[in-house]
Design a protein around this motif. Structure first.
Motif, PDB file in Angstrom:
ATOM      1  N   ARG A   1      -7.171  -2.795  -7.340  1.00  0.00           N
ATOM      2  CA  ARG A   1      -6.612  -2.108  -8.523  1.00  0.00           C
ATOM      3  C   ARG A   1      -7.684  -1.942  -9.600  1.00  0.00           C
ATOM      4  N   ARG A   2      -8.449  -3.002  -9.853  1.00  0.00           N
ATOM      5  CA  ARG A   2      -9.487  -2.919 -10.890  1.00  0.00           C
ATOM      6  C   ARG A   2     -10.594  -1.947 -10.490  1.00  0.00           C
TER       7      ARG A   2
ATOM      8  N   PHE B   1      -6.103   3.054  -9.123  1.00  0.00           N
ATOM      9  CA  PHE B   1      -5.063   3.871  -8.515  1.00  0.00           C
ATOM     10  C   PHE B   1      -3.688   3.483  -9.052  1.00  0.00           C
ATOM     11  N   PRO B   2      -2.780   4.441  -9.157  1.00  0.00           N
ATOM     12  CA  PRO B   2      -1.400   4.100  -9.528  1.00  0.00           C
ATOM     13  C   PRO B   2      -0.721   3.318  -8.416  1.00  0.00           C
ATOM     14  N   LEU B   3       0.491   2.834  -8.711  1.00  0.00           N
ATOM     15  CA  LEU B   3       1.177   1.912  -7.804  1.00  0.00           C
ATOM     16  C   LEU B   3       1.415   2.524  -6.432  1.00  0.00           C
ATOM     17  N   ASP B   4       1.905   3.750  -6.362  1.00  0.00           N
ATOM     18  CA  ASP B   4       2.223   4.353  -5.062  1.00  0.00           C
ATOM     19  C   ASP B   4       0.971   4.553  -4.209  1.00  0.00           C
ATOM     20  N   ASP B   5      -0.098   5.046  -4.832  1.00  0.00           N
ATOM     21  CA  ASP B   5      -1.342   5.242  -4.079  1.00  0.00           C
ATOM     22  C   ASP B   5      -1.925   3.905  -3.620  1.00  0.00           C
ATOM     23  N   LEU B   6      -1.836   2.906  -4.504  1.00  0.00           N
ATOM     24  CA  LEU B   6      -2.365   1.586  -4.137  1.00  0.00           C
ATOM     25  C   LEU B   6      -1.565   0.982  -2.988  1.00  0.00           C
ATOM     26  N   THR B   7      -0.248   1.142  -3.019  1.00  0.00           N
ATOM     27  CA  THR B   7       0.590   0.624  -1.929  1.00  0.00           C
ATOM     28  C   THR B   7       0.259   1.317  -0.615  1.00  0.00           C
ATOM     29  N   PHE B   8       0.005   2.618  -0.660  1.00  0.00           N
ATOM     30  CA  PHE B   8      -0.339   3.356   0.552  1.00  0.00           C
ATOM     31  C   PHE B   8      -1.619   2.809   1.173  1.00  0.00           C
ATOM     32  N   ILE B   9      -2.602   2.481   0.346  1.00  0.00           N
ATOM     33  CA  ILE B   9      -3.872   1.962   0.875  1.00  0.00           C
ATOM     34  C   ILE B   9      -3.696   0.535   1.406  1.00  0.00           C
ATOM     35  N   VAL B  10      -2.991  -0.296   0.615  1.00  0.00           N
ATOM     36  CA  VAL B  10      -2.826  -1.694   1.006  1.00  0.00           C
ATOM     37  C   VAL B  10      -2.037  -1.819   2.310  1.00  0.00           C
ATOM     38  N   SER B  11      -1.084  -0.914   2.534  1.00  0.00           N
ATOM     39  CA  SER B  11      -0.241  -1.013   3.725  1.00  0.00           C
ATOM     40  C   SER B  11      -1.030  -0.842   5.022  1.00  0.00           C
ATOM     41  N   HIS B  12      -2.238  -0.288   4.964  1.00  0.00           N
ATOM     42  CA  HIS B  12      -3.028  -0.095   6.171  1.00  0.00           C
ATOM     43  C   HIS B  12      -3.615  -1.414   6.686  1.00  0.00           C
ATOM     44  N   PHE B  13      -3.957  -2.344   5.789  1.00  0.00           N
ATOM     45  CA  PHE B  13      -4.530  -3.608   6.256  1.00  0.00           C
ATOM     46  C   PHE B  13      -3.666  -4.810   5.885  1.00  0.00           C
TER      47      PHE B  13
ATOM     48  N   ARG C   1       6.046  -1.931  -1.550  1.00  0.00           N
ATOM     49  CA  ARG C   1       5.784  -1.501  -2.926  1.00  0.00           C
ATOM     50  C   ARG C   1       6.201  -2.566  -3.939  1.00  0.00           C
ATOM     51  N   ASP C   2       7.353  -3.196  -3.727  1.00  0.00           N
ATOM     52  CA  ASP C   2       7.813  -4.227  -4.659  1.00  0.00           C
ATOM     53  C   ASP C   2       6.868  -5.417  -4.684  1.00  0.00           C
ATOM     54  N   ALA C   3       6.355  -5.806  -3.509  1.00  0.00           N
ATOM     55  CA  ALA C   3       5.430  -6.940  -3.453  1.00  0.00           C
ATOM     56  C   ALA C   3       4.134  -6.626  -4.196  1.00  0.00           C
ATOM     57  N   VAL C   4       3.632  -5.414  -4.016  1.00  0.00           N
ATOM     58  CA  VAL C   4       2.404  -5.026  -4.722  1.00  0.00           C
ATOM     59  C   VAL C   4       2.638  -5.008  -6.231  1.00  0.00           C
ATOM     60  N   TYR C   5       3.796  -4.519  -6.647  1.00  0.00           N
ATOM     61  CA  TYR C   5       4.092  -4.492  -8.089  1.00  0.00           C
ATOM     62  C   TYR C   5       4.170  -5.906  -8.652  1.00  0.00           C
ATOM     63  N   ARG C   6       4.797  -6.827  -7.924  1.00  0.00           N
ATOM     64  CA  ARG C   6       4.874  -8.212  -8.399  1.00  0.00           C
ATOM     65  C   ARG C   6       3.485  -8.815  -8.549  1.00  0.00           C
ATOM     66  N   ILE C   7       2.601  -8.520  -7.608  1.00  0.00           N
ATOM     67  CA  ILE C   7       1.237  -9.055  -7.685  1.00  0.00           C
ATOM     68  C   ILE C   7       0.532  -8.513  -8.925  1.00  0.00           C
ATOM     69  N   LEU C   8       0.659  -7.204  -9.152  1.00  0.00           N
ATOM     70  CA  LEU C   8      -0.005  -6.597 -10.311  1.00  0.00           C
ATOM     71  C   LEU C   8       0.588  -7.116 -11.620  1.00  0.00           C
ATOM     72  N   LYS C   9       1.909  -7.275 -11.665  1.00  0.00           N
ATOM     73  CA  LYS C   9       2.538  -7.741 -12.900  1.00  0.00           C
ATOM     74  C   LYS C   9       2.135  -9.177 -13.219  1.00  0.00           C
ATOM     75  N   ALA C  10       2.065 -10.025 -12.195  1.00  0.00           N
ATOM     76  CA  ALA C  10       1.657 -11.414 -12.421  1.00  0.00           C
ATOM     77  C   ALA C  10       0.230 -11.504 -12.929  1.00  0.00           C
ATOM     78  N   ALA C  11      -0.612 -10.568 -12.521  1.00  0.00           N
ATOM     79  CA  ALA C  11      -2.016 -10.563 -12.949  1.00  0.00           C
ATOM     80  C   ALA C  11      -2.232  -9.747 -14.218  1.00  0.00           C
ATOM     81  N   GLY C  12      -1.175  -9.155 -14.764  1.00  0.00           N
ATOM     82  CA  GLY C  12      -1.326  -8.335 -15.963  1.00  0.00           C
ATOM     83  C   GLY C  12      -1.954  -6.992 -15.706  1.00  0.00           C
ATOM     84  N   LEU C  13      -1.857  -6.495 -14.479  1.00  0.00           N
ATOM     85  CA  LEU C  13      -2.466  -5.216 -14.113  1.00  0.00           C
ATOM     86  C   LEU C  13      -1.430  -4.128 -13.832  1.00  0.00           C
TER      87      LEU C  13
END
Length: 323
Positions: free
Chosen positions: A76-77, A81-93, A99-111
């Protein structure tokens, strides 16, 4: 403000009374209609702690490990990328992260909210300077009114506004079908005193129909559409619709014929009204200046506006105020 659970059987005052009472738990439970476990709970807390506590768990289970959360935050840093694009990339590996899990990770880190410096998208900018002839089109539903045949029904308002001069043309049609959109396009081309070269519409079904595209090509007009979910691209006509809602539809009317009369007068008043965005000039004045500077943009034959439109509308407004 008191934090009481909506299904609570007791209030803080009752709980404090329970905590102070020396009576047996069974007697208090029968008196207040609760279980003995509830009586023991409030006695254990004491009269100073009579509010409902949060039911949120102190520690939430993570679907991702610490290393996986670090990868998502680093990505993310680095990219912004916005949340949807970031989720699309993360889902490959990391396919187990949705999407909800990625959002929780970003929110916990303040991102979860990027600063403008971190965003990779271009900032929104003003419309570029265009020549007269770039027209925004839109359609919006009108309230139910009585028609000429006495039937109460809804109709639709079609709006055309020139990007350069803010010169507008309005018309009321029976529906939002392609045939009505084509009829309005032809009326606007005949009424506007300049050559229309481009029209911009949203992706409504009446504007994306093949018949409408064919009509644009027949008249030599380039048809453009906005990107999905980007109403700001057509914001000029959207804001004009809000103005119609405030200044016209707020007046008490009883028939579509009255509404059409009022809209005709409103169009004449708007085109002659000075606007701050035009540097205190009216659309009529700006249009005359543009056509004087470039006569090739003007049409040799134009349908003239009704000179009685504004007086009739003012009479209707005065009658509505009396009512």
């Amino acid at each position: 403000m008191l934090a009481i659970h909506p299904n609570a059987r007791t209030t803080p005052a009752v709980r404090a009374e329970i905590a102070r009472s020396p009576e047996p738990s069974g007697v208090l439970a029968q008196r207040f209609g609760v279980s003995t476990e509830t009586i023991r709970k409030w006695r254990k807390r004491g009269p100073a702690d009579c509010q409902d506590r949060s039911a949120r768990p102190h520690k939430l289970p993570w679907k991702a490990s610490a290393a996986e959360r670090a990868v998502v935050c680093a990505l993310r840093r680095a990219t912004g990328f916005p949340l949807d694009d970031l989720t699309f990339i993360v889902s490959h590996f990391l396919p187990h992260l949705n999407r909800d899990a990625v959002y929780r990770i970003l929110k916990a880190a303040g991102l979860n909210r990027l600063t403008p410096a971190d965003r990779t998208r271009k900032p929104h900018s003003a419309f570029k300077e265009d020549e007269v002839g770039f027209v925004h089109l839109d359609v919006t539903p009108l309230p139910k009114l009585q028609d000429r045949d006495g039937v109460t029904r809804k109709r639709s308002l079609y709006v055309a506004i020139d990007r350069a001069s803010r010169f507008v043309h309005l018309a009321v049609k029976d529906d939002e079908m392609a045939a009505s959109a084509i009829a309005f396009l032809e009326e606007a081309l005949a009424a506007l005193p300049f050559r229309v070269t481009q029209v911009l519409t949203d992706r409504g079904s009446c504007f994306t129909a093949d018949e409408f595209e064919t009509a644009c090509r027949r008249h030599g007009v380039e048809h453009r559409t906005t990107r999905p979910y980007t109403p700001r691209t057509n914001s000029m006509v959207e804001r004009f619709n809000d103005r119609v809602q405030r200044e016209v539809l707020s007046i008490t009317l009883y028939s579509h014929q009255d509404l059409e009369t009022l809209l005709a007068g409103f169009t004449a008043a708007y085109n002659g009204r000075r606007q701050r965005v035009l540097k205190d000039r009216s659309p009529d004045l700006v249009l005359r200046e543009r056509l004087r500077a470039k006569p090739e943009l003007a049409k040799p034959v134009t349908k003239p506006p009704d000179p009685e439109a504004l007086p009739k509308a003012l009479q209707m407004v005065a009658a509505a105020k009396e009512v």
